[in-house]
Every structure is written in C-alpha cells, then in structure tokens.
Design a protein around this motif. Structure first.
Motif: not given
Length: 200
Positions: A1-24
């Motif tokens: 959002q800060r340095y590449a606002p032209w990127v439309n979508r972000v995909f986070l590839l991770t191992c279930r159920p690992q999702i950062p607690s702070w992530l919206n």
C-alpha cells in the motif's frame, strides 16, 4: 500500500493454519492461500521451499503476470513496474556478484547447502538445454513472474520437477525454480540483464 499502490491484489501463500495474528485477512485486496489449495495432498506436508515455489502458478485467481516476494523481502522505497520490466516488455534480471556453483565445483556435496546444490542442479539442466555457460547467481529480490512462462520453464524439466516437488525437505537433485526461470528467460531472449547501476 505504501510503496507499490499500483498492485491490485496480494496473495499470501502459507501452510494451514499458519496466519499471522496481526493480519487483517478480511481485507478486500488480500487473499490467503494455503498449501493444500495448490499442492496435491500426497505432497503434503512439505518443508521444501523449492517444492512450494514450483506451484506458484497454480494459485487460484492469480493474474497472468505477478510479482513474487519471499517471506524475507520488503519494499522499503517506492517501486514501479519499470523496476521489473524493460521498455521492450522484457523481464529485468538482477545478477549477483558470485558465480553460481556447478556440480563439479562442489567438493563435498554431503556438506553443501541445499541452495548451492539446487543451483548446481539448475546449471546442469540449463547447460543441457541451452549450452554450457558460466552463470552468476541472481540477486535475492522480488521478481516479476509470467505465469505461463514459469509453468513452461518447469515443464521443460519434468524429471527434476517431479523429484523436487516430492522432496519433503531440500534434497540433492532438486532445482531452484526462481533461478531456473530467470536464467531460462535470459537464454530465450525474454529477459534482459539489468545494469550495475540498476542493480545498485
């Protein structure tokens, strides 16, 4: 959002159920994708980044061209698409200072790092397909990936691809997908080497 606002979508590839607690994870521009959505069940669990990376092009909804960042990469200044693509539409490749290892240069394969073994295996495959060449390592930076070309690069080496994706951990005989892709694009005239000034 800060340095590449032209990127439309972000995909986070991770191992279930690992999702950062702070992530919206409900953010409309973010999609969390788990390994079991892109890798076949008989390949899981895997702890081999080469196996995981070999499946990037299978992420549902991914655009034909995307920017790949590993988990130790951040944008710390504004970037534009010109930082990844030449004026002719070719992929920029940023070389490192060191020559990538070859199999005959690794004195003790049993103690060599998985990364160096994968670079050596990749060079062997590249030599067989494009001719013997001394190649430098590529910098550990975000890269632009053409999904179709990425898939084709991997498909060009079916036996090593099969061995790589079935290795639960980095194993001798695995290739390094990002290095193989970038070097293949250069060999096929679909990429250009960035200048020392661009590489910084």
């Amino acid at each position: 959002q800060r340095y590449a606002p032209w990127v439309n979508r972000v995909f986070l590839l991770t191992c279930r159920p690992q999702i950062p607690s702070w992530l919206n994870s409900a953010h409309p521009s973010l999609t969390v994708v788990h390994h079991d959505e892109v890798l076949d069940a008989d390949l899981l669990p895997t702890f081999n980044s080469f196996a995981i990376t070999s499946h990037l092009h299978r992420i549902p909804g991914l655009s034909p061209r995307f920017i790949y960042l590993e988990d130790d990469m951040l944008f710390l200044a504004p970037v534009t698409l010109d930082d990844f693509v030449s004026p002719e539409g070719l992929l920029w490749v940023f070389e490192g200072k060191h020559v990538a290892p070859r199999s005959d240069q690794i004195a003790k394969p049993e103690t060599a790092s998985g990364w160096n073994l994968a670079l050596a295996q990749s060079n062997q495959l590249l030599d067989q397909r494009y001719g013997v060449l001394s190649r430098r390592q590529v910098n550990h930076v975000p890269i632009l990936v053409d999904k179709a070309m990425w898939a084709q690069t991997l498909a060009n080496f079916p036996d090593t691809l099969e061995s790589t994706v079935r290795s639960r951990f980095r194993t001798p005989g695995n290739f390094a997908p990002e290095y193989l892709y970038l070097r293949s694009m250069l060999a096929e005239g679909k990429a250009r080497l960035a200048s020392p000034q661009q590489t910084g």
